[in-house]
Design an enzyme around this catalytic site. Structure first.
Site, mmCIF file in Angstrom:
data_model
loop_
_atom_site.group_PDB
_atom_site.id
_atom_site.type_symbol
_atom_site.label_atom_id
_atom_site.label_comp_id
_atom_site.label_asym_id
_atom_site.label_seq_id
_atom_site.Cartn_x
_atom_site.Cartn_y
_atom_site.Cartn_z
ATOM 1 N N ARG A 170 0.805 -1.228 0.000
ATOM 2 C CA ARG A 170 0.000 0.000 0.000
ATOM 3 C C ARG A 170 0.835 1.274 0.000
ATOM 4 N NH1 ARG A 170 -2.734 -4.028 1.614
ATOM 5 N NH2 ARG A 170 -0.720 -4.565 2.494
ATOM 6 N N THR A 171 1.789 1.366 0.903
ATOM 7 C CA THR A 171 2.464 2.653 1.090
ATOM 8 C C THR A 171 3.282 3.005 -0.142
ATOM 9 O OG1 THR A 171 2.587 2.074 3.427
ATOM 10 C CG2 THR A 171 3.862 3.984 2.709
ATOM 11 N N LYS A 230 26.174 -3.710 -0.267
ATOM 12 C CA LYS A 230 27.651 -3.657 -0.312
ATOM 13 C C LYS A 230 28.212 -2.965 0.925
ATOM 14 C CE LYS A 230 27.110 -2.733 -5.208
ATOM 15 N NZ LYS A 230 27.204 -1.604 -6.144
ATOM 16 N N ARG A 245 11.077 3.858 3.758
ATOM 17 C CA ARG A 245 10.665 2.850 4.755
ATOM 18 C C ARG A 245 11.912 2.106 5.185
ATOM 19 N NH1 ARG A 245 5.614 -1.147 4.642
ATOM 20 N NH2 ARG A 245 4.687 0.852 5.208
ATOM 21 N N HIS A 258 4.497 5.640 11.707
ATOM 22 C CA HIS A 258 4.047 5.564 10.310
ATOM 23 C C HIS A 258 3.069 6.730 10.139
ATOM 24 C CE1 HIS A 258 3.069 4.104 6.449
ATOM 25 N NE2 HIS A 258 2.780 2.837 6.718
HETATM 26 N N1 CP Z 1 -0.404 -0.184 5.901
HETATM 27 C C1 CP Z 1 0.814 -0.355 5.320
HETATM 28 O O1 CP Z 1 1.802 0.295 5.686
HETATM 29 O O2 CP Z 1 0.828 -1.311 4.349
HETATM 30 P P1 CP Z 1 2.096 -1.741 3.489
HETATM 31 O O3 CP Z 1 3.068 -2.414 4.464
HETATM 32 O O4 CP Z 1 1.583 -2.679 2.446
HETATM 33 O O5 CP Z 1 2.728 -0.498 2.934
#
Ligand code: CP
Length: 307
Positions: free
Chosen positions: A55-56, A85, A106, A134
């Site tokens: 999603r993100t 590396k 991320r 998040h």
């Molecule tokens: N909700 C969320 O962060 O989903 P993903 O891990 O798929 O990005």
């Protein structure tokens, strides 16, 4: 238009800025319905993902594309970028910043986005940092509550599942704490209860919360049941603890039967087995609408950062 720079943690947003993001997100829904915009033409977003995502990453990439911008990306960055590396995060960020106008990161370590922001020289968006935060998920969660329930004040919310490792619930607590008369119920297996830093923050900000065991009882009072996955990847070799936590709280028909007619079930997704698929057909199952809202909220953020 309010301007944003880094998006690192939920606490950075005040009520005016949240309102501006939501109002822009509503405009973005119209933009999508009218086949996009060129407002971010010639701007480049880099997505650097050291942990898996559906999603993100894809909603950010869709958001940038729908606004006319370009995307450069590395998924599985630990394996497929020069991190493999031995390159440090800081060096990678310094280099990628030379190729792009915003970095969406991320990472598996809490605090990684702050480290990135310290050296980037361009805006950094935290797309999830370990068991830290998040914030863009929390913004889309709040946007979804506003849409589904019609208000953000006077909300009863049950936060369920892995509250120790769940960065989405941590960020959501910080955001909800800004609104009046919010009551939080924490429903978690013993090994993954909400951490003290969040409970202390809520106490300092006079936010009412309670730790409870009975999901069915809480479901009767909740406007929102926010279910989360037990995060197997954070347990390491503690497989026994994971198995104990998993399966303790499932949202199924019996929980839905307790919920009020106006209430909704949310989940940041992905789910494993903590929401029975038979719940999907219930109109109160809001989790796919919630994921969809992520597109509009992330378009709004990119527009406010870059336009
Ligand atoms: N909700 C969320 O962060 O989903 P993903 O891990 O798929 O990005």
């Amino acid at each position: 238009m309010d301007r944003l720079y880094h998006v690192l943690e939920a606490q950075q947003f005040d009520l005016d800025l949240i309102e501006a993001i939501f109002s822009t997100a509503q405009e973005m829904e119209q933009v999508v319905q009218h086949y996009g915009s060129n407002i971010l033409n010639r701007r480049v977003m880099a997505t650097l993902f050291y942990e898996p995502s559906t999603r993100t990453r894809l909603s950010f990439e869709s958001a940038m594309t729908r606004l006319g911008g370009a995307v450069i990306t590395t998924e599985s960055a630990q394996e497929f970028s020069s991190a493999a590396k031995g390159e440090t995060l800081e060096d990678t960020i310094r280099v990628v910043a030379g190729y792009s106008d915003v970095i969406v990161l991320r990472h598996y370590e809490s605090g990684a986005s702050n480290r990135a922001a310290a050296v980037a020289g361009i805006p950094v968006i935290n797309a999830g940092d370990g068991a830290g935060q998040h914030p863009t998920q929390a913004l889309l969660d709040l946007f979804t509550i506003q849409r589904e329930i019609g208000r953000l004040k006077k909300i009863n919310i049950a936060l369920v599942g892995d509250l120790a490792n769940g960065r989405t619930v941590r960020s959501l607590c910080y955001l909800l704490a800004k609104y009046e008369d919010v009551k939080m119920y924490f429903v978690a297996p013993e090994t993954v209860r909400m951490k003290d830093d969040i409970k202390e923050y809520l106490q300092r900000h006079q936010v009412s919360f309670e730790e409870v065991d009975d999901l069915h009882e809480v479901a009767r009072q909740a406007d929102v049941v926010y279910q989360t996955r037990i995060q197997k990847e954070r347990f390491g070799d503690r497989t026994g603890e994971y198995e104990q936590a998993r399966g303790k709280y499932i949202v199924d028909r019996s929980v839905m039967d307790c919920m009020q007619e106006h209430a909704v079930v949310m989940h940041p997704l992905p789910r494993v087995d903590e929401i029975d698929p038979e719940v999907d057909a219930d109109p109160r199952a809001a989790y796919f609408r919630q994921a969809h809202n992520g597109l509009y909220v992330r378009m709004a953020l990119l527009r406010m950062i870059l336009a």
